[in-house]
Design a protein around this motif. Structure first.
Motif, short mmCIF file in Angstrom:
data_model
loop_
_atom_site.label_atom_id
_atom_site.label_comp_id
_atom_site.label_asym_id
_atom_site.label_seq_id
_atom_site.Cartn_x
_atom_site.Cartn_y
_atom_site.Cartn_z
N PHE A 41 41.59 -12.66 110.99
CA PHE A 41 42.41 -12.93 109.91
C PHE A 41 42.00 -12.33 108.61
N ASN A 42 43.03 -11.88 107.87
CA ASN A 42 42.36 -11.35 106.60
C ASN A 42 43.44 -11.74 105.55
N ILE A 43 43.85 -12.93 105.41
CA ILE A 43 45.13 -13.51 104.73
C ILE A 43 44.41 -14.58 103.74
N TRP A 44 44.48 -14.25 102.54
CA TRP A 44 43.83 -15.00 101.26
C TRP A 44 44.11 -16.35 101.56
N PRO A 45 42.98 -17.33 101.64
CA PRO A 45 41.75 -17.08 101.23
C PRO A 45 40.87 -17.06 102.41
N ILE A 46 41.60 -16.71 103.60
CA ILE A 46 40.86 -16.43 105.07
C ILE A 46 40.53 -15.00 105.10
N GLY A 47 39.34 -14.85 105.51
CA GLY A 47 38.57 -13.68 106.11
C GLY A 47 37.70 -14.02 107.33
N SER A 48 38.18 -14.10 108.46
CA SER A 48 37.30 -14.59 109.57
C SER A 48 37.93 -14.06 110.87
N THR A 49 36.78 -14.03 111.95
CA THR A 49 37.21 -13.86 113.21
C THR A 49 37.22 -15.11 113.92
N ILE A 50 38.37 -15.38 114.72
CA ILE A 50 38.37 -16.91 115.44
C ILE A 50 38.47 -16.37 117.01
N MET A 51 37.51 -16.67 117.85
CA MET A 51 37.57 -16.43 119.22
C MET A 51 38.41 -17.15 120.01
N ILE A 52 39.14 -16.62 120.93
CA ILE A 52 40.11 -17.51 121.57
C ILE A 52 39.89 -17.02 123.17
N THR A 53 40.53 -17.79 123.85
CA THR A 53 40.50 -17.56 125.44
C THR A 53 41.48 -16.48 126.01
N GLU A 54 42.76 -17.05 125.68
CA GLU A 54 43.73 -16.42 126.09
C GLU A 54 45.03 -16.74 125.38
N TYR A 55 46.06 -15.95 125.35
CA TYR A 55 47.29 -15.97 124.63
C TYR A 55 48.31 -16.56 125.61
N THR A 56 48.82 -17.63 125.39
CA THR A 56 49.90 -18.36 126.21
C THR A 56 51.00 -17.86 126.32
#
Length: 208
Positions: A57-72
């Protein structure tokens, strides 16, 4: 969480869309405290990058990486009312759902984008989803359910063990090349499916 009501778009907003940015419109999750910050980004512009095991994510105020296991699931389209001023004309709406198969946690996001950007994201996610399901061409045929416990265990075994050594990676490559044909050959033969299922039942009992 409820969808928010946004102001009408400005020329600056259109410029951001044309630069390939998206606007986060909605998110919902069964995860609590850690996701409060994401709610602050709803309604804002930025970029989202989707990868096999993470979302950037690079959407103000978020700039982070979120770990996920699968797209459902993934869906693309426009669900706005024809005269809705809060959804830019000719834009498309994307909805993406994620799940952590180990913890049961899930989350869903919706965002708006120009058609070319929306289709680019959709095609990328479709490729990722297809590659995830490739783990179990044969197992899915045998069990008839891509999300059953045995298939989940095999998928996890691929990601946590096979991918981490050269022999395992070679096996995955070989399986991806031939698995679909094997599944097609197995499908019309109930006895063969039952035999393979018995073997996989025994094997997956030893997988954590």
């Amino acid at each position: 969480m409820d969808d928010l009501i946004f102001n009408e778009y400005t020329e600056e907003d259109e410029k951001k869309f044309n630069e390939g940015q998206v606007r986060l419109l909605f998110f919902d999750t069964n995860i609590n405290d850690d996701w409060v910050d994401l709610h602050d980004a709803v309604g804002n512009f930025g970029k989202i990058g989707f990868y096999p095991n993470k979302v950037e994510f690079n959407i103000w105020p978020i700039g982070s990486t979120i770990m996920i296991t699968e797209y459902t699931s993934i869906n693309i389209g426009s669900e706005r009312e024809p005269n809705d001023p809060h959804f830019l004309l000719n834009n498309l709406l994307l909805k993406v759902k994620f799940q952590n198969s180990e913890t049961g946690q899930w989350w869903e996001i919706k965002f708006e984008a120009r058609p070319d950007k929306a289709k680019e994201i959709y095609n990328n996610l479709e490729t990722i989803i297809n590659s995830q399901s490739k783990a179990c061409f044969v197992a899915t045929t045998v069990y008839g359910d891509i999300n059953c416990d045995q298939v989940e265990k095999l998928r996890k075994w691929r990601d946590t063990y096979l991918k981490k050594n050269s022999i395992g990676r070679s096996f995955i490559k070989f399986y991806y090349k031939n698995g679909e044909n094997w599944a097609r050959l197995i499908s019309p033969h109930p006895f063969l499916k039952r035999t393979i299922k018995t073997g996989l039942d025994i094997f997956t009992k030893f997988l954590k």
